[in-house]
Design a protein around this motif. Structure first.
Motif, PDB file in Angstrom:
ATOM      1  N   LEU A 174      -3.490  37.463 -43.823  1.00  0.00           N
ATOM      2  CA  LEU A 174      -2.828  36.434 -44.911  1.00  0.00           C
ATOM      3  C   LEU A 174      -3.519  35.191 -44.768  1.00  0.00           C
ATOM      4  N   PHE A 175      -4.462  34.737 -45.708  1.00  0.00           N
ATOM      5  CA  PHE A 175      -4.862  33.414 -45.818  1.00  0.00           C
ATOM      6  C   PHE A 175      -3.974  32.546 -46.460  1.00  0.00           C
ATOM      7  N   SER A 176      -3.351  33.067 -47.480  1.00  0.00           N
ATOM      8  CA  SER A 176      -2.113  32.236 -48.021  1.00  0.00           C
ATOM      9  C   SER A 176      -1.106  33.616 -48.512  1.00  0.00           C
ATOM     10  N   GLU A 177      -0.053  33.164 -49.134  1.00  0.00           N
ATOM     11  CA  GLU A 177       1.010  34.251 -49.715  1.00  0.00           C
ATOM     12  C   GLU A 177       0.193  35.252 -50.584  1.00  0.00           C
ATOM     13  N   LYS A 178      -0.594  34.834 -51.308  1.00  0.00           N
ATOM     14  CA  LYS A 178      -1.371  35.800 -52.283  1.00  0.00           C
ATOM     15  C   LYS A 178      -2.714  36.015 -52.311  1.00  0.00           C
ATOM     16  N   ASN A 179      -3.272  35.552 -50.856  1.00  0.00           N
ATOM     17  CA  ASN A 179      -4.802  35.936 -50.831  1.00  0.00           C
ATOM     18  C   ASN A 179      -4.761  36.495 -49.288  1.00  0.00           C
ATOM     19  N   LYS A 180      -5.406  37.628 -49.143  1.00  0.00           N
ATOM     20  CA  LYS A 180      -5.501  38.413 -48.171  1.00  0.00           C
ATOM     21  C   LYS A 180      -6.574  39.325 -47.820  1.00  0.00           C
ATOM     22  N   PHE A 181      -6.885  39.801 -46.543  1.00  0.00           N
ATOM     23  CA  PHE A 181      -7.624  40.957 -46.214  1.00  0.00           C
ATOM     24  C   PHE A 181      -7.153  42.018 -45.595  1.00  0.00           C
ATOM     25  N   GLU A 182      -7.223  43.242 -46.224  1.00  0.00           N
ATOM     26  CA  GLU A 182      -6.313  44.197 -45.881  1.00  0.00           C
ATOM     27  C   GLU A 182      -7.363  45.328 -45.482  1.00  0.00           C
ATOM     28  N   GLN A 183      -6.859  46.181 -44.464  1.00  0.00           N
ATOM     29  CA  GLN A 183      -7.753  47.289 -43.618  1.00  0.00           C
ATOM     30  C   GLN A 183      -6.708  48.530 -43.418  1.00  0.00           C
ATOM     31  N   THR A 184      -6.969  49.699 -44.038  1.00  0.00           N
ATOM     32  CA  THR A 184      -6.122  50.789 -43.683  1.00  0.00           C
ATOM     33  C   THR A 184      -7.110  52.034 -42.980  1.00  0.00           C
TER      34      THR A 184
END
Length: 247
Positions: A174-184
């Motif tokens: 999470l860069f911030s509450e609503k900005n993020k990187f995800e990997q599944t």
């Protein structure tokens, strides 16, 4: 036999849907209901090579703080020169039950139809345990393991029913509450045929535009080691998605 199995599948589907409602006698707080819709522009390579549109909607309901039900619908359809070139539909229901702050159990049911992968119907029943290895604030890592039962019906009038296992992991930064990187990453294995397995992965970056809209850029790989009817082993999907928080 297959008809009886479908009846059992429907019974589990109803159980997963209505159990959380029964668990809470009070009228649910609207804040416990969230709905997120995604509209994507996609370029695919594999079983289908085209540009098309994808619609995904995910409705989440938390009647009490330790139970969450998620209903997801996905539809992919396009045509080229008057002919269908992609057609895929999926719906799933999942129930999560939190045992303690990081440990939880889950059960899910799913139906899938993928015309260009030669799958007429796929019914899936699964259950297992999950653990939150990292719980933030910046790094989040969930791991899940479980068993499942899959009932496949193919376009060549054959079918295949089998018991399998599932391993799943999801990482988010999470860069911030609503900005993020995800990997599944998800691995599905057939206990009866070791050559029959699937690997699914998604890499995504989500950037908030405002309090309601976000932009999601993702790359998905869906690998099937024993594809039906001579289909491609892997579908690769590059998508730019507009994410709308409806509730």
């Amino acid at each position: 036999m297959f008809r009886k199995t479908r009846i059992a599948f429907a019974a589990v589907l109803m159980l997963v849907l209505f159990l959380p409602l029964k668990a809470s006698a009070e009228t649910p707080d609207p804040k416990k209901i969230t709905d997120v819709a995604q509209l994507s522009y996609i370029n695919t390579q594999g079983n289908t090579d085209l540009t098309t549109m994808l619609l995904v909607n995910s409705l989440k309901y938390t009647p009490i703080d330790y139970i969450t039900t998620t209903w997801k619908i996905e539809a992919l359809k396009s045509s080229q020169e008057g002919k269908d070139t992609a057609e895929r539909y999926m719906t799933s229901l999942r129930l999560d039950y939190r045992i303690e702050s990081r440990l939880y159990t889950f059960a899910d049911v799913q139906w899938l139809r993928d015309v260009f992968a030669n799958i007429d119907d796929r019914y899936y029943l699964g259950a297992g345990l999950g653990y939150k290895i990292l719980a933030g604030p910046s790094h989040i890592l969930d791991a899940e393991g479980g068993i499942n039962y899959t009932m496949d019906s193919y376009s060549d009038n054959t079918d295949n029913n089998y018991t399998g296992g599932r391993i799943f992991a999801k990482y988010a930064y999470l860069f911030s509450e609503k900005n993020k990187f995800e990997q599944t990453v998800e691995y599905l294995h057939d206990f009866e045929d070791s050559e029959n397995y699937n690997i699914n992965s998604e890499t995504a970056i989500i950037a908030a535009l405002n309090s309601i809209l976000s932009l999601k850029t993702s790359y998905q790989v869906k690998y099937d080691n024993e594809p039906a009817g001579g289909a491609e082993y892997a579908d690769r999907i590059m998508a730019v998605t507009l994410v709308v928080n409806l509730l």
